[in-house]
Scaffold this motif. Structure first.
Motif, PDB file in Angstrom:
ATOM      1  N   GLU A 241       0.857  -1.179   0.000  1.00 30.63           N
ATOM      2  CA  GLU A 241       0.000   0.000   0.000  1.00 30.63           C
ATOM      3  C   GLU A 241       0.895   1.231   0.000  1.00 30.63           C
ATOM      4  O   GLU A 241       1.766   1.384   0.873  1.00 30.63           O
ATOM      5  CB  GLU A 241      -0.915   0.001   1.229  1.00 30.63           C
ATOM      6  CG  GLU A 241      -1.898   1.155   1.244  1.00 30.63           C
ATOM      7  CD  GLU A 241      -2.879   1.104   0.099  1.00 30.63           C
ATOM      8  OE1 GLU A 241      -3.327   2.171  -0.341  1.00 30.63           O
ATOM      9  OE2 GLU A 241      -3.198  -0.011  -0.374  1.00 30.63           O
ATOM     10  N   PHE A 272      -5.815  -3.547   3.932  1.00 31.82           N
ATOM     11  CA  PHE A 272      -5.921  -2.509   2.930  1.00 31.82           C
ATOM     12  C   PHE A 272      -7.195  -1.695   3.080  1.00 31.82           C
ATOM     13  O   PHE A 272      -7.207  -0.508   2.812  1.00 31.82           O
ATOM     14  CB  PHE A 272      -5.806  -3.113   1.528  1.00 31.82           C
ATOM     15  CG  PHE A 272      -4.407  -3.564   1.232  1.00 31.82           C
ATOM     16  CD1 PHE A 272      -3.380  -2.627   1.169  1.00 31.82           C
ATOM     17  CD2 PHE A 272      -4.104  -4.893   1.073  1.00 31.82           C
ATOM     18  CE1 PHE A 272      -2.076  -3.026   0.932  1.00 31.82           C
ATOM     19  CE2 PHE A 272      -2.813  -5.299   0.842  1.00 31.82           C
ATOM     20  CZ  PHE A 272      -1.795  -4.376   0.775  1.00 31.82           C
ATOM     21  N   VAL A 276      -6.817   2.328   3.454  1.00 28.02           N
ATOM     22  CA  VAL A 276      -7.472   3.172   2.468  1.00 28.02           C
ATOM     23  C   VAL A 276      -8.504   4.087   3.117  1.00 28.02           C
ATOM     24  O   VAL A 276      -8.628   5.270   2.776  1.00 28.02           O
ATOM     25  CB  VAL A 276      -8.134   2.302   1.364  1.00 28.02           C
ATOM     26  CG1 VAL A 276      -8.999   3.171   0.459  1.00 28.02           C
ATOM     27  CG2 VAL A 276      -7.069   1.606   0.549  1.00 28.02           C
TER      28      VAL A 276
END
Length: 279
Positions: A241, A272, A276
């Motif tokens: 990431e 993730f 995010v």
């Protein structure tokens, strides 16, 4: 019909509790095996094996003796080859067993202190401001002693100044990874295995590919600072990431390395989603 029903009832009476338990365990193992295989490249290999088995049976039924002979011998040799081909998957499966509740009971792992994360984040903040490339590997349940042996032993308390000095360009220790574990800098200038994933973006350099590579074979958390852009990335479970902010970096590292007492277990999807959503 009544005779068949009576036969079924009589056989059901022979089933014991241990038989049910045995079947349940086998079903659980098969389920876990399928789940493990479905997340890896082994799916394509298994399809190829199934095709070979079907072709072997068909050639036998059709009396294609030459083809049948070649396929049978190929299958025999293939059993040995499978151990080599599936070596990463087998290793990952055994590591998952080791990270289970039973494995954790047998392992004495000292979690990272909050001060350790804070010091590392301070160092990363300074490194990113000067676009100084860095590669930091946080050891978790899977020990990285074999990786640490490829570098220079440090075994020092963590400080931002130490980490910054390690990655100063054109110094003996700057080229390689720093291994951090049990609230200490264990080693520097360590060599990491590069990922074999050919689908990665061409703009990812050796540092990022090494971060992904080590995260594929261990449960470590890897922090990367790009030398070209100064941007921060995190690698976990073979995934990367990118463009992580400093506040997100500190919060994510604390959750991954400290908050294990809250049964905070991350798979790659949750990881993730977490990163995010914080952007």
């Amino acid at each position: 019909m009544s005779g068949a029903f009576s036969f079924l009832i009589e056989n059901l009476k022979l089933i014991r509790i241990r038989d049910i338990l045995d079947i349940a365990l086998v079903a659980f193992i098969i389920y876990k095996g399928i789940k493990l295989v479905s997340e890896t490249r082994a799916v394509s290999l298994i399809k190829g094996i199934i095709i070979l088995i079907v072709a072997t049976q068909l050639s036998g039924w059709l009396s294609l003796n030459s083809i049948n002979f070649l396929l049978i011998n190929t299958m025999e040799v293939g059993l040995v080859a499978l151990l080599v081909v599936f070596q990463p998957e087998l290793r990952r499966a055994l590591e998952k067993v080791g990270r289970s509740s039973i494995g954790k009971f047998l392992t004495m792992t000292e979690p990272e202190d909050e001060s350790t994360v804070t010091k590392v984040v301070d160092a990363v903040s300074a490194l990113t401001s000067t676009k100084t490339g860095a590669l930091l590997v946080f050891e978790r349940e899977i020990k990285l002693g074999d990786v640490a042996k490829t570098g220079i032993p440090i075994n020092s308390d963590i400080s931002p100044e130490l980490i910054i000095n390690v990655f100063v360009p054109n110094t003996p220790l700057h080229d390689g990874a720093v291994i951090i574990g049990e609230n200490k800098v264990k080693a520097a200038a360590c060599f990491l295995p590069l990922t074999q994933d050919n689908t990665l973006s061409q703009e990812l350099g050796t540092r990022h590919r090494a971060a992904i590579g080590i995260s594929e074979v261990a449960d470590c958390v890897v922090v990367v600072v790009s030398e070209e852009t100064g941007k921060i990335s995190i690698a976990l479970n073979g995934k990367l990431e990118r463009n992580i902010s400093i506040p997100n970096l500190e919060k994510t590292l604390k959750e991954l390395l400290i908050e294990e007492d809250n049964d905070f277990k991350l798979n790659k999807d949750k990881f993730f989603d977490m990163v995010v959503k914080k952007k």
